[in-house]
Every structure is written in structure tokens, then in C-alpha cells.
Design an enzyme around this catalytic site. Structure first.
Site, PDB file in Angstrom:
ATOM      1  N   LYS A   3      24.174 -24.015 -11.992  1.00  0.00           N
ATOM      2  CA  LYS A   3      22.935 -23.412 -12.476  1.00  0.00           C
ATOM      3  C   LYS A   3      22.011 -23.230 -11.276  1.00  0.00           C
ATOM      4  O   LYS A   3      21.367 -24.162 -10.821  1.00  0.00           O
ATOM      5  CB  LYS A   3      22.278 -24.333 -13.512  1.00  0.00           C
ATOM      6  N   GLU A  11      19.453 -35.274  -4.799  1.00  0.00           N
ATOM      7  CA  GLU A  11      18.700 -35.137  -3.552  1.00  0.00           C
ATOM      8  C   GLU A  11      17.326 -34.632  -3.968  1.00  0.00           C
ATOM      9  O   GLU A  11      17.162 -33.488  -4.386  1.00  0.00           O
ATOM     10  CB  GLU A  11      19.403 -34.167  -2.599  1.00  0.00           C
ATOM     11  N   CYS A  19      12.673 -30.024   1.854  1.00  0.00           N
ATOM     12  CA  CYS A  19      12.458 -31.444   1.596  1.00  0.00           C
ATOM     13  C   CYS A  19      12.494 -32.248   2.888  1.00  0.00           C
ATOM     14  O   CYS A  19      11.967 -33.351   2.953  1.00  0.00           O
ATOM     15  CB  CYS A  19      13.496 -31.970   0.622  1.00  0.00           C
ATOM     16  N   GLU A  24       4.432 -33.598  -1.183  1.00  0.00           N
ATOM     17  CA  GLU A  24       5.115 -32.599  -0.379  1.00  0.00           C
ATOM     18  C   GLU A  24       4.250 -31.346  -0.308  1.00  0.00           C
ATOM     19  O   GLU A  24       3.866 -30.782  -1.334  1.00  0.00           O
ATOM     20  CB  GLU A  24       6.466 -32.241  -0.999  1.00  0.00           C
TER      21      GLU A  24
END
Length: 503
Positions: free
Chosen positions: A199, A275, A309, A406
Site C-alpha cells: 500500500k 520504521e 526521518c 520532526e
């Protein structure tokens, strides 16, 4: 004169480029890839993929629902036994052929990625090459799946250890590295003998659809790789996680979504590898090579427009070198060319969408309101798309939200520190632990600080840590498991033990 206008200088070139872009996009299948066939969504629904550099639709693709997702899982389940029985060499050769086809089409794949995601063409080419390397690496790992044979301590039994594929896996990939995050999951699954439902992120599905076509051309049997594109991830993902035929989940994305997926995976006790988010510190000691540190900071911060990331999120610089470091960094980032990624010389493309740019603007605004100063940037960049100027901030308060979230954009907040303990404490003061960066010329200090950093990966005098041959992953709320390296295939293998009498 016949009334026709003669084209101006450069017009033909612009038209030819636009036609080439259209041809590359139109060549990608836009249906769901299930059991080796391309088909529309059962509902007939489609959704738009946007070009973030111009904020306009690029293409429409099939918008899957629950029935489509379950059809994809059925295809994977039915193909699992025969695929697992294929010789490891055969599985590896399919990966190798896919690797070669990716390189043959690197230019078109890079252009496709730039159009749907925004990163400059040179960087997109780098990602395509990086993505292909996962297939080459796992093609070689397919034939190295091992086991064991031993005599029991009492001598009465023989102990045989075998490895077998986990089974059908759901792979959920993010928008920021639309090809590499796919091959990093698909490569070990194929090598181990697992079938898959993939997906891709709704913002960037075209690269994955193109990859599915390449792998089919390379000889991957129908049903092994099934791709389900959808703008309704919850509607297609949750039913799969609760279906007993699925045995594995691999997800790359936010920690918030990762927590939800862990909870949903508990019902069937799925093997899970995640992750998740990061909040990477970038530490520059007083003895660092400043030129190398600035270049490393640009790489760690500006790779993928800061939408990674692994991006350096907090730059901690020793107070004795902080003024010079920030001056050089601001000069370097302020000179970077912002624009559409297909244009020559562009180094910084658009952010993925208006929400992404809005978040960056909010974090910068909060820091400025709290007393931070912008040495360069600090505002959106001109253009029709979602552009934001490369930004360097100093005097950022310790409680500024951008030091704890982030940023996912081209913003580098610099904080001065006075001693090693202070830097390490600040670096570790986060629930995340994906990657850290450290610049020092002192070997003992390098090991001393590295051993104290609570993180899964460390870049020592290096601004990029990603490598297909290395185990990629984090600790704490940055995830579970590892991708890449020898550890990558382990995530898709189960261990089976057979006991038998010696005679």
C-alpha cells in the site's frame, strides 16, 4: 503571411519537455495490480495525484476499498505456497533482473519521482540508484539463507534448524522516498519467499506502480506482489491486519500511525517491523573540521528537502565554534536554488503539500516569536507550488516545539552547548532514537560520545548513513526491527526446529 505565429526562442524546448513529462506519466499503469493483472477499483473510484511544484493534478489512479484490499490478500495467500517453493537462486535472479531494468530506466523513473514528489532530478536519480541497490543486495542474500545441524548435549538427538518465509506480508510505504522505501521492503520479502500486498502513500503512488510493472517484466509471478493504491488507508489496511491469512506487517511512517498499527496487529499476533519518526541531533564539537561539518549538516538537513526521518532536526554546536559554523551554514543554505525539480540547477524542490508547508511555517513562527533569529530564510519561497526557503535559526529556546517535533522541511535550528555532557543530554532528551550525527576529530571522544547516544544509527563525520548493506532502524519510539543489511531478510523469516533421534 498565413496568420500562424512563429514559435519564440526556447518555446519548442519547453513544449518538448512538457510532452516528455506527460509521456512518462502516461506510461505508468494506474489501476490496482492484483494477481498479476491491472484492474480498476471495484467501486470505479479514482483519486488525484498532485504535482507539488505547481499544486495541480498530475494523474488519477484507482482508489481501492476494502474489497479490493481483501482480493489482493487472497492473491498473495494463494501464491504463497508455490512462491516459497521456488529455488532461492530463481528468486534472486528475478531481483537481479529488476535491478538491471531499474537502471535501464533510471531517467524516466527519476523524472516520474520528481513530478509526483518534488525532489530535484539529480536527487531523484540518486534515489532510483539507491533503490535498485536493495534489489542487488537481497538478490545475493536469497541464496545465503542458512540453518543448522547439531547433536544434542546428551547425544541422543539430532537438532535440525531450518528457515522458512513468514508468509503473506503487508508493506506500507511513505511518500518521501517512494521507490527506495518500496525496494527496501520488497527486496527481502522476495528473497525470503514471501508474497506481498503493498500500500503506497496516496501522495506518491506512481513510482510504486511503475516498479510493479518492472518486476512483472523481470519474471515475478502474478500474486507475489500486489499493489493497492488508496486515498482511504484505514479502510484498506485495518481489514488486512485483522485477517488471519496475513502474517507480517512492515510500515514506514509516523510514530502516531505506528502505534495504531501495533494495536491492530495484536489481534492476529503479526510479525511487525516499523520504521517510525525521528528527531536527529547533529553534534559539532569544538575540534571538528568545520568545513566538513557544514557540508555534512547540509547533507543531513537538506537531503530530500528536509523531508526525511533521518534529517538533522536539532544542530548542537559547541559555543566556541557556533558563530562561525552558523555563518557558514547560513551562507551555504541561503545560496541554494529553490524551484521546480525538473529545472536545471535547482537544489531545493517544493514540500509535499500545503499541510507540510503549513507545519514548517508554524514551527518557524513559534521559534521566532519566542526569540529565535533567522540568519537566512524564515518564510515561504516564491512559486506556484509548496516552496519554503532554506532557513537557519539561532538563539532557539530549549522549549521551542521545533526541537521536539520532526520539522520535515528545510529548516536548521542551531543551539550552542558548552560541554560534552550537555550535548549528550540534549541529544538524548527525546522519545525518538533513529539516528544521530557527530563531528569530532578526536577518536576517543568519538567513541565516548557514540556509546552514550541513545540511537539506532550514528553518522560519525558523515551526513548520510543510509546504505543497503547496513541495518537501518532505531530505538525507543523510532521503531522496531531493521531494514537492509543481513538483518533485513531476518524480518521475513521464521525459524523452525526439527528434533529427531540419533538412531
Amino acid at each position: 503571411m498565413d496568420g500562424r505565429r512563429c514559435p519564440r526562442a526556447g518555446e519548442n524546448t519547453v513544449t518538448a519537455q512538457a510532452e516528455h513529462e506527460r509521456a512518462v506519466v502516461d506510461a505508468v499503469p494506474t489501476g490496482l495490480h492484483i494477481a498479476g493483472d491491472w484492474r480498476p477499483a471495484a467501486s470505479g473510484d479514482v483519486f488525484e495525484v498532485e504535482d507539488p511544484s505547481v499544486a495541480r493534478p498530475l494523474r488519477t489512479v484507482a482508489d481501492a476499498g476494502t474489497d479490493d484490499a481483501l482480493d489482493a490478500l487472497t492473491a498473495a495467500h494463494e501464491a504463497q505456497e508455490s512462491w516459497a517453493a521456488r529455488p532461492p537462486r530463481e528468486r534472486g535472479e528475478i531481483l537481479r533482473r529488476s535491478y538491471e531494468l531499474i537502471h535501464e530506466r533510471i531517467d524516466d523513473l527519476a523524472l516520474l519521482m520528481t513530478l509526483e514528489m518534488g525532489k530535484p532530478l539529480a536527487e531523484a536519480r540518486g534515489e532510483v540508484a539507491y533503490a535498485a541497490e536493495f534489489f542487488r543486495w537481497f538478490a545475493e542474500e536469497a541464496v545465503r539463507i542458512d540453518g543448522g545441524y547439531a547433536t544434542s548435549p546428551d547425544g541422543k538427538d539430532r537438532l535440525l534448524v531450518m528457515r522458512r518465509p513468514v508468509g503473506p506480508a503487508l508493506l506500507i510505504t511513505p511518500w518521501n522516498f517512494p521507490l527506495a522505501m518500496g525496494t527496501r521492503k520488497i527486496g527481502p520479502a522476495v528473497a525470503a519467499g514471501c508474497t506481498m500486498v503493498v500500500k503506497p502513500a496516496e501522495q506518491t503512488p506512481l513510482s510504486m506502480l511503475a516498479l510493479a510493472g518492472i518486476m512483472a517484466e523481470a519474471g515475478l509471478p502474478g500474486g507475489v506482489l500486489n499493489v493497492v493504491t488508496s486515498s482511504r488507508p484505514g479502510e484498506v489496511v485495518e481489514p488486512l491486519l485483522r485477517d488471519g491469512r496475513l502474517r507480517k506487517l512492515s510500515f514506514t511512517g509516523s510514530t502516531a500511525v505506528g502505534r495504531l498499527l501495533i494495536a491492530q496487529s495484536a489481534e492476529q499476533v503479526l510479525r511487525v517491523s516499523l520504521e517510525l519518526g525521528g528527531n536527529a541531533p547533529f553534534i559539532v564539537c569544538e575540534d571538528a573540521d568545520l568545513e566538513a561539518a557544514v557540508e555534512g549538516a547540509v547533507q543531513a538537513k537538506m537531503r530530500n528537502i528536509g523531508e526525511a526521518c533521518t534529517a538533522a532536526n536539532r544542530l548542537y554546536v559547541h559555543e566556541s565554534v557556533a558563530p562561525e559554523f552558523t555563518r557558514r551554514l547560513a551562507e551555504r543554505m541561503g545560496a541554494m536554488v529553490v524551484g521546480r525539480g525538473t529545472e536545471p540547477g535547482v537544489e531545493v524542490g517544493p514540500l509535499i503539500d500545503e499541510d507540510g508547508r503549513g507545519k514548517v511555517g508554524r514551527l518557524v513562527g513559534q521559534a521566532l516569536d519566542a526569540g529565535a533569529k533567522a540568519l537566512t530564510g524564515g518564510e515561504p519561497a516564491p512559486g506556484d507550488g509548496y516552496f519554503y526557503a532554506p532557513t537557519v535559526l539561532v538563539d532557539v529556546p530549549a522549549d521551542a516545539p521545533m526541537l521536539h517535533e520532526e520539522i520535515f522541511g528545510p529548516v536548521a535550528p542551531v543551539v550552542a552547548f558548552s560541554d560534552e555532557d550537555e550535548a549528550v543530554a540534549a541529544a538524548n532528551a527525546t522519545p525518538y532514537g533513529l539516528v544521530s550525527y557527530l563531528y569530532t576529530e578526536n577518536l576517543r571522544r568519538a567513541f565516548r560520545i557514540s556509546e552514550r547516544l541513545d540511537t539506532g544509527m550514528i553518522g560519525l563525520n558523515k551526513g548520510v548513513v543510509s546504505n543497503p548493506a547496513a541495518p537501518f532502524g532505531g530505538v525507543k519510539q523510532s521503531g522496531l526491527g531493521r531494514e537492509g543489511g543481513r538483518a533485513g531478510i531476518e524480518e521475513f523469516l521464521e525459524t523452525r526446529y526439527l528434533a529427531m533421534p540419533a538412531s
